[in-house]
Write a protein that holds these residues in place. Structure first.
Motif, PDB file in Angstrom:
ATOM      1  N   ARG A  90      -1.209  11.069   3.374  1.00  0.00           N
ATOM      2  CA  ARG A  90      -2.116  10.349   3.625  1.00  0.00           C
ATOM      3  C   ARG A  90      -1.981   8.693   4.715  1.00  0.00           C
ATOM      4  O   ARG A  90      -2.728   8.123   4.155  1.00  0.00           O
ATOM      5  CB  ARG A  90      -1.889   9.438   1.497  1.00  0.00           C
TER       6      ARG A  90
ATOM      7  N   LEU B 262      15.197   7.904  -4.029  1.00  0.00           N
ATOM      8  CA  LEU B 262      14.164   6.659  -4.165  1.00  0.00           C
ATOM      9  C   LEU B 262      14.215   5.061  -4.492  1.00  0.00           C
ATOM     10  O   LEU B 262      14.063   4.566  -3.716  1.00  0.00           O
ATOM     11  CB  LEU B 262      12.846   7.061  -4.973  1.00  0.00           C
TER      12      LEU B 262
ATOM     13  N   VAL C 240       5.470  16.586  -2.352  1.00  0.00           N
ATOM     14  CA  VAL C 240       4.678  14.634  -2.930  1.00  0.00           C
ATOM     15  C   VAL C 240       5.076  14.054  -1.529  1.00  0.00           C
ATOM     16  O   VAL C 240       3.981  13.609  -0.761  1.00  0.00           O
ATOM     17  CB  VAL C 240       5.851  14.819  -3.692  1.00  0.00           C
TER      18      VAL C 240
ATOM     19  N   GLN D 179       1.991   7.055  -7.027  1.00  0.00           N
ATOM     20  CA  GLN D 179       0.420   7.526  -6.803  1.00  0.00           C
ATOM     21  C   GLN D 179       0.865   9.260  -6.889  1.00  0.00           C
ATOM     22  O   GLN D 179       1.043   9.898  -7.942  1.00  0.00           O
ATOM     23  CB  GLN D 179      -0.409   7.368  -6.350  1.00  0.00           C
ATOM     24  N   GLU D 180       1.935   9.298  -5.275  1.00  0.00           N
ATOM     25  CA  GLU D 180       2.141  10.590  -5.334  1.00  0.00           C
ATOM     26  C   GLU D 180       2.368  11.704  -6.493  1.00  0.00           C
ATOM     27  O   GLU D 180       2.710  12.546  -6.800  1.00  0.00           O
ATOM     28  CB  GLU D 180       2.584  10.962  -3.920  1.00  0.00           C
ATOM     29  N   PHE D 181       3.838  10.755  -6.458  1.00  0.00           N
ATOM     30  CA  PHE D 181       5.105  11.011  -7.411  1.00  0.00           C
ATOM     31  C   PHE D 181       4.393  11.163  -8.998  1.00  0.00           C
ATOM     32  O   PHE D 181       5.137  11.172 -10.218  1.00  0.00           O
ATOM     33  CB  PHE D 181       6.394   9.722  -7.225  1.00  0.00           C
TER      34      PHE D 181
ATOM     35  N   MET E  82       1.255  -0.662  -0.516  1.00  0.00           N
ATOM     36  CA  MET E  82       0.035  -0.571   0.224  1.00  0.00           C
ATOM     37  C   MET E  82       0.410   1.050   0.067  1.00  0.00           C
ATOM     38  O   MET E  82       0.262   2.087  -0.680  1.00  0.00           O
ATOM     39  CB  MET E  82      -0.614  -0.220   1.276  1.00  0.00           C
ATOM     40  N   ILE E  83       2.300   1.203   0.348  1.00  0.00           N
ATOM     41  CA  ILE E  83       3.318   2.015   0.310  1.00  0.00           C
ATOM     42  C   ILE E  83       3.717   2.444  -0.435  1.00  0.00           C
ATOM     43  O   ILE E  83       3.267   4.128  -0.747  1.00  0.00           O
ATOM     44  CB  ILE E  83       4.124   2.748   2.130  1.00  0.00           C
TER      45      ILE E  83
ATOM     46  N   PHE F 111       1.897  12.718   0.894  1.00  0.00           N
ATOM     47  CA  PHE F 111       2.212  11.252   0.600  1.00  0.00           C
ATOM     48  C   PHE F 111       2.296  10.570   2.713  1.00  0.00           C
ATOM     49  O   PHE F 111       0.876   9.983   3.148  1.00  0.00           O
ATOM     50  CB  PHE F 111       3.236  10.840   0.497  1.00  0.00           C
TER      51      PHE F 111
ATOM     52  N   PHE G 116       0.915   4.241  -2.547  1.00  0.00           N
ATOM     53  CA  PHE G 116       0.579   5.720  -2.559  1.00  0.00           C
ATOM     54  C   PHE G 116       1.807   6.217  -3.169  1.00  0.00           C
ATOM     55  O   PHE G 116       1.812   7.548  -3.232  1.00  0.00           O
ATOM     56  CB  PHE G 116       0.580   5.323  -1.197  1.00  0.00           C
ATOM     57  N   ILE G 117       3.215   6.047  -3.032  1.00  0.00           N
ATOM     58  CA  ILE G 117       4.297   6.539  -2.905  1.00  0.00           C
ATOM     59  C   ILE G 117       4.643   7.001  -4.309  1.00  0.00           C
ATOM     60  O   ILE G 117       4.412   8.232  -5.407  1.00  0.00           O
ATOM     61  CB  ILE G 117       5.586   6.183  -2.755  1.00  0.00           C
TER      62      ILE G 117
END
Lengths: 369, 369
Positions: B294, A288, B287, A269-271, A262-263, B291, A266-267
Motif C-alpha cells: 500500500r 507493534l 499483513v 486497517q491491515e491488521f 496515514m501509515i 501494508f 494503514f497498519i
C-alpha cells in the motif's frame, strides 16, 4: 578559548530550585490533562516547584495539589481559546491564564512558562510581555523530531516567521545550538541548513547567503556548522539541528505528521481486516507496541519559543497528560541548565566580532609621519 | 460553457497509437532496469510503440527487443551521469541518450520521453530542446504521493523553481489540473494552496496573492480551487492537487521519504530483535506485505515535467524495473489522454480574459455625442 569551551557555560545547572509556571487551561483537554501531568511532575522532580495558573474551575479541580508544599495557585479570570485570534488574546483577554503564566516568568516568580494553548496567541503574548533578547530580530519555535539514529533532531523555525533573512537563519542556528546544549545534547551540536541539495550553489539567494554566514560563524567557533542538508536528513539524523524558515519548517513538520498518521492508519486497517489478520496482530502485539513506543510523538512534545527574555514552552494542543508531562520535563531541563543564559551568550559571542570591527573602523587612522 | 465542460477535452484519447521515447541509460541501474521494464510495457500495451535510445552497450543488450515489431532503437554516443552538472549535460554531451530521447519528442517521432537520469540535467535539456509553452514562465515538476483515501495527491512544484511568484503558482495549479484530468483523475480535480494555516490571512505576501489569483481563476471556472491546505493535507488527501514553490515541495517530499524510510527501518528492527519477534514476523508476514504494498513508493514513480512544448517524464534514479514500468505507464496515460493539449488549453483559457481586457482597454472610448 577552544571551540568546545565556547559552548560549555550553558550546561551549568541553575543554583536555585527550578520553578515552572503552568497555564492549566490551555489545550483541548484543559485541566483534565494539565493537572494530572503536574502531579506526576512534582513526584518525579523532588525539588521542582510549580505555579499553577487557571480560573476558578481549575482552582476547584486542584485536589491534593492545593495543599502541595511545592505548588502554588494563581487565579486568572480569562481563558484564551484555540480559536481566539491574536488581537483577542492580546488586547481583550489581559487576565488570561496564558498571559498570567508568562507574567510569572517576567516577574521572576518562575523560570519558564508552559502552555498547551494556541500557538499564535502564545507567541504574541510572550513577545509582548517578555520582549525579545538583544540581538534577536525574531523569536523562533523549535521542536524535536525522532530520527533513525534513535536520537532526536531539533528543527527550527516551525512557523513563527514566514519570510526569513539570512541573518534570521543564523540567529536560529545559534539559538538552536544553545537549546540542544541545555536540554539533550552534545556539547557541540551540529547545525544543518535545510536546502534542496547539498551543494553550496543550491537554493535561493537567502539560503546561499545564510550558508555563508553559518560558515563564517563556524570558523569563528560560534557554532558547529555541518553544511546544507535535505528534507530526509531531518529523519536520518544527519545533524543535531536543522535550520529553516518558518514556512518550510511548518510544512515539513505537518507533512511528516500527516504521513505518520496515514501509515499508522494503514497498519491498523491491515491488521483488522479479518479474523486471520486480527490473530496476527495479537501475536505481533509486543513488537507493534515496541514500534509504536519508538515513534510516539508524545515523547517529543514541548516546543521552545526561543529569542525572548524568558523561557516559554509550547505543548501540542491535543496533548494528553503523558505528552504534557514531557513538555514540563523539557521546560525543566531548559531552566535547570540555564537555556536563557546560553542563548544570550551565544548571540552575544556571535555578534561581538562585528561590534569590534565597527569600533575599530570608527577609530581614525593615524596619518603617516 | 459549464465548469465541468471546461476541463473535459483533455480526456479525449489520442487518435494514433502512443509512442514513447525511452532513455535506456538513465538511473542507477541503466539498461538492467530500463530494458526489462520496456519489455513488460510492450506486452501490457498492445498498440504502444517504443523508441529506445542508448549507446552501443545498450544496443547489444536489447535481446528480443531488437526484433520487436513495435520497438525501434536509436544510437546515442554519450551518457549523462547522475553527477554531471547542467553545463556538462547541456553543452558538452550533445549526443547523450537523454537529449536524443527528448529530441524524438521535438521531432514528432514520440509523444513523450521517459528518463531516470539526473533531474537537473533532464529539466535543463528538456527546456532547451522543447522550449516552454506560451504563457508559461517556468516549467514545474509534478509527482503523486499516496494519501489516506487510498488515492494519490499530485504535488507540484518539486524543485524546479526555488523562488516562485503568485503567477507561477497559478500556472502550476492549471498545469497540475490538466495532469490529473489526463492521468488518473476526476474531471474537476480540486486544488489546494500549500500554506501554514487554512485562513486566507496566513502565509507570505506571495502566498496571499496566489490565493487571490486562484480564487479568481476558480470564479471564472478555470480550475477548482479548494483553498489553503497544510502539510498534513497532502497525505490526508484533502485535495487532488497541492500547489507550492519548488523549495517547499522538495523539502516536504524528501522529509516524507526520510520519515517513511525511518519507519520502515524501525519496523524491520523491531521484528528482527530476537527469535520470538522473528516468529511474530512470520505470522504477520501477509499483513506486513499488504501494508508494504500500500505504501510502496514504486507505484507512484514517474514525475511529469510540465509547461514544455512536449511531454517528459522523470523516473526516480534508484528505480527498479517495476518502478520504471510505472513511470512508462504514467507517460503512456498522459500521451494517450493528450496531456499536452490539456495543459495548453488550460493556460490559454486562464490567460484569455486578461487578453480581452487588454484589447478592450486599447480600444479608444468613443466621445460622448
Amino acid at each position: 578559548m577552544t571551540q568546545s569551551e565556547v559552548l560549555q557555560p550553558a550546561t551549568t545547572p541553575a543554583a536555585s530550585p527550578v520553578t515552572l509556571a503552568v497555564d492549566c487551561m490551555g489545550g483541548d483537554a484543559g485541566v483534565a490533562c494539565t493537572l494530572p501531568a503536574c502531579r506526576s511532575f512534582l513526584a518525579q522532580h523532588s525539588t521542582a516547584r510549580l505555579v499553577l495558573v487557571g480560573n476558578a474551575q481549575a482552582q476547584s479541580a486542584l485536589g491534593d495539589l492545593a495543599q502541595h508544599p511545592r505548588c502554588s495557585f494563581v487565579l486568572a479570570s480569562e481563558v484564551v481559546t484555540m480559536d481566539d485570534g491574536i488581537e483577542v488574546a492580546l488586547r481583550r483577554k489581559k487576565d488570561s491564564s496564558m498571559r498570567v503564566a508568562i507574567t510569572q516568568v517576567k516577574d521572576g516568580h518562575a523560570m519558564a512558562a508552559v502552555s498547551a494553548g494556541n500557538t499564535g496567541a502564545l507567541m504574541a503574548i510572550a513577545r509582548y510581555v517578555l520582549k525579545t533578547l538583544d540581538g534577536i530580530d525574531r523569536p523562533a519555535i523549535a521542536t524535536q523530531l525522532p530520527n533513525a539514529t534513535g536520537g532526536a533532531t531539533t528543527v527550527l523555525d516551525l512557523g513563527a516567521n514566514v519570510d526569513c533573512s539570512a541573518e534570521h537563519l543564523l540567529q536560529f542556528a545559534l539559538m538552536g545550538s544553545a537549546l540542544v546544549v541545555a536540554t539533550t545534547g552534545p556539547a557541540r551540536p551540529t547545525v544543518g541548513l535545510l536546502n534542496i541539495g547539498e551543494e553550496v550553489i543550491k537554493g535561493s539567494e537567502v539560503i546561499k547567503h545564510a550558508g555563508e554566514l553559518l560558515r563564517e560563524a563556524h570558523e569563528h567557533g560560534h557554532l558547529n556548522f555541518y553544511g546544507n542538508v535535505e528534507g530526509n536528513d531531518i529523519f536520518h539524523g544527519t545533524t543535531d539541528i536543522v535550520v529553516c524558515d518558518g514556512f518550510v519548517g511548518n510544512v515539513a513538520l505537518k507533512a511528516s505528521e500527516g504521513l505518520a498518521s496515514m501509515i499508522a492508519g494503514f497498519i491498523k486497517q491491515e491488521f483488522s481486516r479479518n479474523w486471520l489478520t486480527k490473530m496476527a496482530a495479537l501475536v505481533a502485539l509486543p513488537v507493534l507496541s515496541a514500534f509504536k513506543n519508538r515513534v510516539d510523538h508524545r515523547r517529543y512534545n514541548g516546543a521552545a519559543l526561543l529569542g525572548l527574555k524568558g523561557l516559554v514552552f509550547k505543548s501540542h494542543g491535543s496533548a494528553d497528560a503523558y505528552a504534557f508531562g514531557h513538555a514540563l520535563d523539557r521546560a525543566y531541563d531548559a531552566a535547570q541548565h540555564q537555556l536563557l543564559a546560553g542563548v544570550r551568550a551565544g548571540i552575544e559571542r556571535a555578534m561581538a566580532p562585528k561590534a569590534e570591527v565597527d569600533t575599530l573602523s570608527a577609530v581614525p587612522t593615524p596619518e603617516p609621519t
